[in-house]
Design a protein around this motif. Structure first.
Motif, short mmCIF file in Angstrom:
data_model
loop_
_atom_site.label_atom_id
_atom_site.label_comp_id
_atom_site.label_asym_id
_atom_site.label_seq_id
_atom_site.Cartn_x
_atom_site.Cartn_y
_atom_site.Cartn_z
N VAL A 5 0.87 -1.37 -0.12
CA VAL A 5 0.07 -0.15 0.06
C VAL A 5 0.91 1.14 -0.02
CG1 VAL A 5 -1.80 1.33 1.27
CG2 VAL A 5 -1.92 -1.12 1.03
N GLU A 8 2.51 1.67 -3.26
CA GLU A 8 1.43 2.10 -4.27
C GLU A 8 1.14 3.61 -4.23
OE1 GLU A 8 -3.36 1.80 -4.24
OE2 GLU A 8 -2.25 -0.31 -4.41
N TYR A 69 -1.61 -1.74 -7.48
CA TYR A 69 -3.02 -1.64 -7.06
C TYR A 69 -3.72 -3.11 -7.53
CZ TYR A 69 -7.84 -0.66 -8.09
OH TYR A 69 -9.30 -0.46 -8.11
N ARG A 72 -2.86 -6.08 -5.57
CA ARG A 72 -3.34 -6.13 -4.30
C ARG A 72 -4.99 -6.13 -4.21
NH1 ARG A 72 -5.03 -2.04 -1.05
NH2 ARG A 72 -4.73 -0.52 -2.72
N THR A 73 -5.60 -5.58 -5.23
CA THR A 73 -7.11 -5.47 -5.19
C THR A 73 -7.70 -6.70 -5.88
OG1 THR A 73 -6.79 -3.11 -5.05
CG2 THR A 73 -9.04 -4.13 -5.56
N LEU A 74 -7.06 -7.06 -6.91
CA LEU A 74 -7.67 -8.03 -7.84
C LEU A 74 -7.07 -9.45 -7.93
CD1 LEU A 74 -8.05 -5.66 -11.43
CD2 LEU A 74 -9.57 -6.08 -9.22
N TRP A 79 -4.84 -9.45 -12.47
CA TRP A 79 -3.95 -8.54 -12.94
C TRP A 79 -3.31 -8.82 -14.21
CZ3 TRP A 79 1.62 -8.22 -11.14
CH2 TRP A 79 2.24 -7.52 -11.53
N THR A 142 -17.27 -1.14 -12.70
CA THR A 142 -17.80 -1.00 -11.37
C THR A 142 -18.92 -0.10 -11.48
OG1 THR A 142 -15.48 -1.57 -10.84
CG2 THR A 142 -17.29 -0.47 -9.11
N LEU A 226 -15.89 -4.33 -6.59
CA LEU A 226 -15.08 -2.97 -5.93
C LEU A 226 -15.98 -2.11 -5.49
CD1 LEU A 226 -12.30 -2.46 -8.94
CD2 LEU A 226 -12.16 -4.00 -7.02
N SER A 229 -14.50 3.20 -2.67
CA SER A 229 -13.17 3.68 -2.39
C SER A 229 -12.18 3.08 -2.99
CB SER A 229 -13.12 3.39 -0.87
OG SER A 229 -13.30 2.09 -0.34
N GLN A 230 -12.41 1.77 -3.41
CA GLN A 230 -11.56 0.96 -4.27
C GLN A 230 -11.32 1.40 -5.46
OE1 GLN A 230 -13.26 -2.76 -3.10
NE2 GLN A 230 -11.51 -3.47 -2.28
N SER A 281 -18.88 -5.43 -0.06
CA SER A 281 -18.62 -6.44 0.73
C SER A 281 -19.23 -7.04 1.68
CB SER A 281 -17.08 -6.21 0.98
OG SER A 281 -17.14 -4.93 2.00
#
Length: 302
Positions: A5, A8, A69, A72-74, A79, A142, A226, A229-230, A281
């Motif tokens: 994080v 990033e 990002y 970490r997120t996907l 990715w 999204t 997502l 905020s993501q 979530s």
């Protein structure tokens, strides 16, 4: 994860600062370079460094920020399922374009964007297709709630809108990078749209839609949900890159391409970001299952 994080955010801030530094440099430093060069050795060194590698540095930082990002997120597989098709398809399209004129038109890259692959396409170009392309696609996907309400219609719409957002970035970028006093590429035959052939935008839309379609197919068994905020980093990346291009184009008097990009690109991107869920979530099943478990225990005790 904390280190990722931090890395990033550092890369994203560096990307934004590099864009701002490049914009100021191209608008203020280049036109007054002789005055600034006479100030000191430090000024001369700063200008030389910024002109030699400024465009390369900000693209690399943007690529790293979006890559971290996405990882970490996907997740790693998701990715790579976007990055690899985006880079290889865009590179193939650019090599074809600089060699034959299809699908963008007859153009050539000048120096300023780094080492040229096959002597034709700077290595930073497919990187920029990837990181701005992923940002555009995630915003569209999204905002349209593809993961929450999957259907072929929503998948196709996400690809079309993602490609449109990506192409609208080029509305502001094209005149800034090819028609100003410090161009990064040039057209053999300047086109009707402020020096750019209309074919170029069809090529941008088609190329980005193609690699987004490939990624969408590779993602078909992955639920990517997502929250708003993501989606902040993709939106910031999109707006930052558009703002850089818009600043250069407006300074050169190209207001119509910028207004077109604002109305068809920036505005829809912000609306889609606002449409994204704030709490994707939340899972309502968990408390129910807990209550059932407690009930079973109570029955067992009796």
């Amino acid at each position: 994860m904390r280190q990722l994080v931090i890395a990033e955010r550092v890369c994203l801030i560096g990307h934004i600062v590099s864009k701002a530094f490049g914009l100021v440099g191209m608008l203020l430093v280049v036109p007054n370079s002789q005055i600034i060069l006479n100030l000191s050795q430090v000024g001369e060194t700063a200008i030389q460094l910024s002109m030699a590698g400024g465009g390369v540095v900000d693209i690399i930082l943007g690529t790293v920020a979006v890559s971290i990002y996405a990882y970490r997120t996907l997740g790693l597989g998701t990715w790579l399922a976007f990055m690899l098709p985006a880079m290889f398809i865009s590179l193939g399209s650019e090599l074809l374009g600089t060699s034959t004129g299809f699908p963008f038109g007859d153009y050539s890259y000048l120096s300023g964007l780094g080492y040229k692959i096959a002597g034709l396409v700077p290595f930073t170009i497919p990187l920029s297709w990837f990181y701005v392309g992923l940002s555009s696609y995630l915003i569209a996907r999204t905002g349209l709630k593809v993961a929450q309400k999957p259907s072929w219609g929503r998948h196709i719409a996400a690809i079309a809108i993602g490609a449109l957002l990506f192409t609208c970035w080029d509305f502001a970028l094209e005149p800034a990078m090819s028609q100003t006093s410090l161009p990064f590429w040039y057209w053999e035959q300047p086109g009707a749209f402020f020096g750019t052939p209309y074919q170029n935008y069809a090529g941008w839309f088609g190329t980005s839609a193609l690699f987004m379609s490939v990624a969408g197919l590779l993602w078909r068994n992955t639920s990517i949900k997502l929250e708003r905020s993501q989606l902040n980093l993709p939106l910031v990346v999109y707006l930052t890159n558009f703002a850089f291009a818009a600043g250069l184009s407006l300074a050169a008097g190209f207001s119509i391409p910028v207004l077109l990009g604002l109305s068809l690109g920036v505005t829809p991107a912000v609306v889609l970001w606002l449409r994204s869920s704030t709490t994707p979530s939340e899972v309502a099943v968990e408390p129910v299952s807990k209550e059932v478990s407690v009930a079973k225990v109570e029955v067992a005790l009796k």
